[in-house]
Write a protein that holds these residues in place. Structure first.
Motif, PDB file in Angstrom:
ATOM      1  N   PRO A 198       0.844  -1.208   0.000  1.00 42.73           N
ATOM      2  CA  PRO A 198       0.000   0.000   0.000  1.00 42.73           C
ATOM      3  C   PRO A 198       0.874   1.252   0.000  1.00 42.73           C
ATOM      4  O   PRO A 198       1.887   1.322   0.694  1.00 42.73           O
ATOM      5  CB  PRO A 198      -0.812  -0.130   1.290  1.00 42.73           C
ATOM      6  N   ASP A 201      -1.242   4.490   4.518  1.00 39.96           N
ATOM      7  CA  ASP A 201      -2.144   3.823   5.458  1.00 39.96           C
ATOM      8  C   ASP A 201      -3.569   4.289   5.188  1.00 39.96           C
ATOM      9  O   ASP A 201      -3.935   5.432   5.487  1.00 39.96           O
ATOM     10  CB  ASP A 201      -1.744   4.138   6.900  1.00 39.96           C
ATOM     11  N   PHE A 202      -4.369   3.395   4.611  1.00 36.76           N
ATOM     12  CA  PHE A 202      -5.737   3.738   4.279  1.00 36.76           C
ATOM     13  C   PHE A 202      -6.683   3.221   5.350  1.00 36.76           C
ATOM     14  O   PHE A 202      -6.513   2.106   5.852  1.00 36.76           O
ATOM     15  CB  PHE A 202      -6.132   3.129   2.926  1.00 36.76           C
ATOM     16  N   PRO A 203      -7.687   3.999   5.726  1.00 35.66           N
ATOM     17  CA  PRO A 203      -8.677   3.490   6.672  1.00 35.66           C
ATOM     18  C   PRO A 203      -9.473   2.349   6.038  1.00 35.66           C
ATOM     19  O   PRO A 203      -9.626   2.301   4.808  1.00 35.66           O
ATOM     20  CB  PRO A 203      -9.563   4.707   6.950  1.00 35.66           C
ATOM     21  N   GLU A 205     -12.508   1.779   5.703  1.00 38.35           N
ATOM     22  CA  GLU A 205     -13.699   2.162   4.940  1.00 38.35           C
ATOM     23  C   GLU A 205     -13.374   2.882   3.638  1.00 38.35           C
ATOM     24  O   GLU A 205     -14.278   3.266   2.876  1.00 38.35           O
ATOM     25  CB  GLU A 205     -14.595   3.050   5.797  1.00 38.35           C
ATOM     26  N   ALA A 206     -12.085   3.065   3.333  1.00 39.46           N
ATOM     27  CA  ALA A 206     -11.720   3.782   2.115  1.00 39.46           C
ATOM     28  C   ALA A 206     -12.229   3.045   0.882  1.00 39.46           C
ATOM     29  O   ALA A 206     -12.050   1.839   0.747  1.00 39.46           O
ATOM     30  CB  ALA A 206     -10.210   3.944   2.032  1.00 39.46           C
ATOM     31  N   ALA A 207     -12.865   3.792  -0.016  1.00 36.46           N
ATOM     32  CA  ALA A 207     -13.435   3.184  -1.216  1.00 36.46           C
ATOM     33  C   ALA A 207     -12.370   2.832  -2.238  1.00 36.46           C
ATOM     34  O   ALA A 207     -12.555   1.933  -3.053  1.00 36.46           O
ATOM     35  CB  ALA A 207     -14.470   4.120  -1.834  1.00 36.46           C
ATOM     36  N   ALA A 208     -11.262   3.534  -2.243  1.00 38.74           N
ATOM     37  CA  ALA A 208     -10.194   3.285  -3.213  1.00 38.74           C
ATOM     38  C   ALA A 208      -8.853   3.300  -2.500  1.00 38.74           C
ATOM     39  O   ALA A 208      -8.670   4.024  -1.518  1.00 38.74           O
ATOM     40  CB  ALA A 208     -10.229   4.337  -4.315  1.00 38.74           C
ATOM     41  N   LYS A 209      -7.939   2.470  -2.985  1.00 35.16           N
ATOM     42  CA  LYS A 209      -6.606   2.390  -2.403  1.00 35.16           C
ATOM     43  C   LYS A 209      -5.592   2.358  -3.538  1.00 35.16           C
ATOM     44  O   LYS A 209      -5.899   2.007  -4.665  1.00 35.16           O
ATOM     45  CB  LYS A 209      -6.467   1.143  -1.530  1.00 35.16           C
TER      46      LYS A 209
END
Length: 233
Positions: A198, A201-203, A205-209
């Motif tokens: 990654p 650091d994406f939460p 609930e993130a819709a896109a990464k």
């Protein structure tokens, strides 16, 4: 001889070729033959207001492919299969969720973070052997294991099994294959972890990464599981 072969399997073709070699060249008594398919798919081209296969144009697939090896020995009793190995190689499978990498041994050189849920991208080669080569070459194919069924079972396990590591994953694949196909004596895997990292650091609930290419030094896992008596070990 390949043009004259009217069978349905690579292993059958190899046995026919081996038989012809030994019958033609009497100095041959022990030989090993291997084959690997190179799939080509028909290319659709415009035909009026629709698309249809051209009939002469084909595209070489870049996906997984079937292979086989037979080791044969000829003597006064005829031609005997003394070794064999079947393959499905070149699988590229990616799962976006349902894979983890935690609770591994750490030391002063460990840099990997623990991840309870991660995308997992693996390169995977499979091989298997039968307990009795008769099941491999019988004309009826009653106990023959098509490589496509091996691939599909492995993909089903990957889809539904929540794994703690690649080692955990391929072990489960091997156990399921031996339970599904009792005629097999051994299954094996060569797996490479090609999981992307990654970019931040994406939460959850993130819709896109966003992910980057993996570190160049990729790990390789090899596992062989053999049937022991009437159990899988």
């Amino acid at each position: 001889e390949t043009l004259a072969y009217d069978g349905a399997t690579l292993e059958g073709l190899l046995f026919v070729l081996g038989t012809r070699f030994v019958a033609t060249y009497h100095q041959l008594r022990h030989l090993r033959l291997s084959a690997r398919e190179i799939p080509f798919s028909p290319v659709a081209v415009p035909a009026g207001d629709q698309f249809a296969p051209s009939g002469v144009l084909f595209d070489q697939g870049r996906g997984d492919a079937t292979g086989a090896m037979l080791e044969l020995r000829g003597d006064a009793a005829g031609l005997q299969v003394v070794g064999h190995r079947c393959h499905r190689v070149g699988l590229r499978l990616m799962k976006l969720s349902g894979s983890a990498f935690t609770a591994f041994v750490r030391d002063g050189y460990t840099t990997l973070p623990e991840r309870s849920d991660r995308p997992l991208y693996v390169f995977l080669d499979l091989h298997w052997r039968y307990a009795d080569a008769v099941d491999l070459l019988a004309p009826s194919h009653d106990r023959y294991v098509p490589a496509e069924q091996v691939r599909d079972l492995v993909a089903t396990v990957f889809d539904g099994f929540v794994s703690e590591s690649i080692q955990h994953l391929v072990h489960e694949m091997g156990i399921r294959l031996l339970r599904r196909f009792p005629q097999l004596a051994e299954v094996g895997f060569v797996a490479e972890n090609r999981t992307r990292d990654p970019a931040a650091d994406f939460p959850p609930e993130a819709a896109a990464k966003v992910f980057t290419d993996p570190f160049p030094a990729t790990g390789e896992i090899r596992l062989t599981i053999r049937r022991c008596k009437e159990s899988v070990t």
